[in-house]
Design an enzyme around this catalytic site. Structure first.
Site, PDB file in Angstrom:
ATOM      1  N   ASP A   1       3.044   2.087  -4.915  1.00  0.00           N
ATOM      2  CA  ASP A   1       3.064   2.151  -6.395  1.00  0.00           C
ATOM      3  C   ASP A   1       3.711   3.437  -6.909  1.00  0.00           C
ATOM      4  O   ASP A   1       4.502   3.404  -7.843  1.00  0.00           O
ATOM      5  CB  ASP A   1       1.682   1.891  -7.020  1.00  0.00           C
ATOM      6  CG  ASP A   1       0.584   2.862  -6.643  1.00  0.00           C
ATOM      7  OD1 ASP A   1       0.779   3.688  -5.717  1.00  0.00           O
ATOM      8  OD2 ASP A   1      -0.508   2.796  -7.264  1.00  0.00           O
TER       9      ASP A   1
ATOM     10  N   SER B   1     -11.489   0.818  -5.800  1.00  0.00           N
ATOM     11  CA  SER B   1     -11.185   1.301  -7.146  1.00  0.00           C
ATOM     12  C   SER B   1     -12.392   1.408  -8.058  1.00  0.00           C
ATOM     13  O   SER B   1     -12.367   0.984  -9.208  1.00  0.00           O
ATOM     14  CB  SER B   1     -10.138   0.411  -7.822  1.00  0.00           C
ATOM     15  OG  SER B   1      -8.927   0.600  -7.216  1.00  0.00           O
ATOM     16  N   SER B   2     -13.437   2.019  -7.521  1.00  0.00           N
ATOM     17  CA  SER B   2     -14.591   2.283  -8.378  1.00  0.00           C
ATOM     18  C   SER B   2     -14.185   3.215  -9.520  1.00  0.00           C
ATOM     19  O   SER B   2     -14.678   3.086 -10.644  1.00  0.00           O
ATOM     20  CB  SER B   2     -15.726   2.899  -7.561  1.00  0.00           C
ATOM     21  OG  SER B   2     -15.256   3.983  -6.794  1.00  0.00           O
TER      22      SER B   2
ATOM     23  N   GLU C   1       0.835  -1.209   0.000  1.00  0.00           N
ATOM     24  CA  GLU C   1       0.000   0.000   0.000  1.00  0.00           C
ATOM     25  C   GLU C   1       0.867   1.256   0.000  1.00  0.00           C
ATOM     26  O   GLU C   1       1.824   1.350   0.777  1.00  0.00           O
ATOM     27  CB  GLU C   1      -0.898  -0.026   1.241  1.00  0.00           C
ATOM     28  CG  GLU C   1      -2.285   0.497   0.990  1.00  0.00           C
ATOM     29  CD  GLU C   1      -3.059  -0.357   0.002  1.00  0.00           C
ATOM     30  OE1 GLU C   1      -3.085   0.004  -1.190  1.00  0.00           O
ATOM     31  OE2 GLU C   1      -3.636  -1.358   0.419  1.00  0.00           O
ATOM     32  N   HIS C   2       0.505   2.177  -0.869  1.00  0.00           N
ATOM     33  CA  HIS C   2       1.241   3.436  -1.035  1.00  0.00           C
ATOM     34  C   HIS C   2       2.679   3.168  -1.468  1.00  0.00           C
ATOM     35  O   HIS C   2       3.593   3.899  -1.109  1.00  0.00           O
ATOM     36  CB  HIS C   2       1.175   4.289   0.241  1.00  0.00           C
ATOM     37  CG  HIS C   2      -0.202   4.861   0.466  1.00  0.00           C
ATOM     38  ND1 HIS C   2      -0.639   6.009  -0.161  1.00  0.00           N
ATOM     39  CD2 HIS C   2      -1.247   4.418   1.195  1.00  0.00           C
ATOM     40  CE1 HIS C   2      -1.898   6.258   0.202  1.00  0.00           C
ATOM     41  NE2 HIS C   2      -2.294   5.295   1.016  1.00  0.00           N
TER      42      HIS C   2
ATOM     43  N   ASP D   1      -4.273   0.580  -9.554  1.00  0.00           N
ATOM     44  CA  ASP D   1      -5.695   0.291  -9.738  1.00  0.00           C
ATOM     45  C   ASP D   1      -6.044   0.038 -11.206  1.00  0.00           C
ATOM     46  O   ASP D   1      -6.770  -0.900 -11.537  1.00  0.00           O
ATOM     47  CB  ASP D   1      -6.548   1.452  -9.201  1.00  0.00           C
ATOM     48  CG  ASP D   1      -6.207   1.784  -7.760  1.00  0.00           C
ATOM     49  OD1 ASP D   1      -5.512   0.978  -7.115  1.00  0.00           O
ATOM     50  OD2 ASP D   1      -6.621   2.866  -7.287  1.00  0.00           O
TER      51      ASP D   1
HETATM   52  C1  GLA Z   1      -5.173   4.619  -4.311  1.00  0.00           C
HETATM   53  C2  GLA Z   1      -4.407   4.940  -5.590  1.00  0.00           C
HETATM   54  C3  GLA Z   1      -3.387   3.835  -5.899  1.00  0.00           C
HETATM   55  C4  GLA Z   1      -2.506   3.534  -4.697  1.00  0.00           C
HETATM   56  C5  GLA Z   1      -3.361   3.327  -3.434  1.00  0.00           C
HETATM   57  C6  GLA Z   1      -2.529   3.166  -2.199  1.00  0.00           C
HETATM   58  O1  GLA Z   1      -5.984   3.483  -4.508  1.00  0.00           O
HETATM   59  O2  GLA Z   1      -5.291   5.066  -6.667  1.00  0.00           O
HETATM   60  O3  GLA Z   1      -2.596   4.219  -7.007  1.00  0.00           O
HETATM   61  O4  GLA Z   1      -1.548   4.531  -4.500  1.00  0.00           O
HETATM   62  O5  GLA Z   1      -4.268   4.392  -3.226  1.00  0.00           O
HETATM   63  O6  GLA Z   1      -1.782   1.992  -2.265  1.00  0.00           O
END
Ligand code: GLA
Length: 389
Positions: free
Chosen positions: A40, A130-131, A37-38, A176
């Protein structure tokens, strides 16, 4: 509702609105991130899977220079005049996502025909699943069918990410959109966000399930916190003299502690440790070493809560309750998933205990927060597809 039922429903909604059959139908899934998480936007690794929740779009040509977009969730009709330069609509409007994708096709010299379209979605909006990516990728997939031009999957994901940056004002990473394009049934996707090389990791052990717990606290990432975290990571990389935090080891970071502000140090410590955890978790999934994967999920949550500060009391409550149920009750690991500040948690659980765990999580959470959560299990699903066209 599975994707085919949702497609049938959307075709009917289309027919009710325009008295004809849709010529094209496309679908794209939401995602849950198992770990990573965080990372990418720091060139790190992520380990998401596509879920059995989709955005479907049904459309037919209208022999004009206009595209009309309607969502069954309400909110009027968005009209795009292809004869005029495209631009974003009001901030926060759902239409910005598809319009940004249409603009991306036009910018590549692929002009779509005029058409009328209807959207339907089973991805909860603002739930951290990720809608937005599902909406973008469904639009791009429909445009591929409508223009006859299939994009390279990496280009397609990047085009959708650009739409989100430029039309929705959210400086997201690439996770996403990639997973919505490239998801594969029965697989997680280990994505190297630097090389953009995806690697499929089989996850089909019927004894294990991923349970998604929506706190029903809305998450709002276009607010400044996400951008602030990105900037802090940039500051850490700059202080260390590297391109991105991907180039930093835990030792290197510890040695440079005095060179940066305490908050910036903690942000970097999350990213550096999370990249490590993600690689270990992928190995754990490959080896069906579930206890290790579970421990890494709990450690990821603690790091997001304490160092990265993107959790919230409701997400912490879910993870606490899951931890208290523990392996004896069938819970192997649990963490927040997605950008944070609300949205969903994901738990790795024994399939045989799903009903019992769901009931205990729901009642414990409601007792602590007075909010009713939504829970569902999803198998790893396939990525976007043209269903008709
Ligand atoms: C959101 C962003 C992703 C990613 C996540 C955290 O979903 O769209 O690109 O950075 O937060 O992992």
């Amino acid at each position: 509702m599975n994707v085919n039922e949702l497609a049938r429903q959307t075709a009917m909604d289309f027919k009710n609105g325009s008295s004809r059959e849709p010529r094209w139908i496309a679908a794209a899934p939401g995602r849950v991130n198992v770990i990573g998480e965080h990372t990418d936007y720091n060139d790190g690794f992520v380990l998401p899977m596509a879920i059995e929740r989709y955005t479907v779009i049904a459309a037919s040509p209208n022999n004009t220079d206009r595209i009309t977009l309607r969502s069954t969730a309400g909110d009027g009709v968005v009209t795009v005049d292809l004869a005029q330069p495209l631009k974003p609509g009001p901030k926060g409007h759902w239409g910005n996502y598809p319009v940004g994708v249409i603009a991306g096709f036009v910018a590549r010299g692929v002009k779509p025909p005029g058409f009328d379209a209807v959207f339907n979605s089973t991805v909860p909006f603002g739930g951290g699943l990720s809608s937005s990516a599902a909406l973008e990728v469904a639009t791009a997939t429909l445009l591929e069918a409508a223009t006859g031009q299939t994009l390279d999957p990496v280009d397609k994901a990047l085009l959708c990410q650009k739409a989100e940056h430029e039309y929705a004002g959210m400086p997201c990473g690439i996770m996403d959109q990639f997973i919505s394009v490239m998801g594969r049934e029965s697989h997680l996707l280990l994505l190297d966000c630097r090389s953009r090389k995806p690697e499929l990791v089989p996850m089909s052990d019927p004894a294990m399930s991923l349970l998604i717990i929506n706190t029903n606290v809305k998450h709002e990432l276009t607010g400044g916190e996400y951008a602030k975290r990105r900037a802090e990571c940039g500051q850490a990389a700059m202080a260390l003299g590297v391109v991105s935090l991907r180039d930093v080891s835990a030792d290197m970071l510890e040695r440079a502690r005095g060179m940066m502000d305490g908050t910036v140090f903690r942000r970097a410590r999350h990213v550096v440790s999370e990249i490590e955890r993600t690689l270990h978790a992928a190995e754990g999934v490959r080896a069906s070493n579930w206890p290790t994967v579970g421990q890494l999920m709990y450690a990821s949550h603690a790091s997001l809560r304490d160092d990265y500060e993107v959790s919230c009391p409701e997400l912490d409550a879910v993870v606490d309750i899951a931890g208290a149920i523990g392996p004896g009750g069938g819970v192997i690991g649990c963490r927040m998933t997605g950008g944070g500040f609300g949205g969903c948690a994901v738990a790795l659980v024994r399939t045989e205990s799903v009903a019992d765990i769901s009931a205990r999580l729901a009642s414990g959470y409601e007792q602590r927060t007075k909010i009713i959560p939504s829970l569902f299990v999803s198998r790893p699903a396939a990525g976007a597809a043209v269903l008709k066209g």
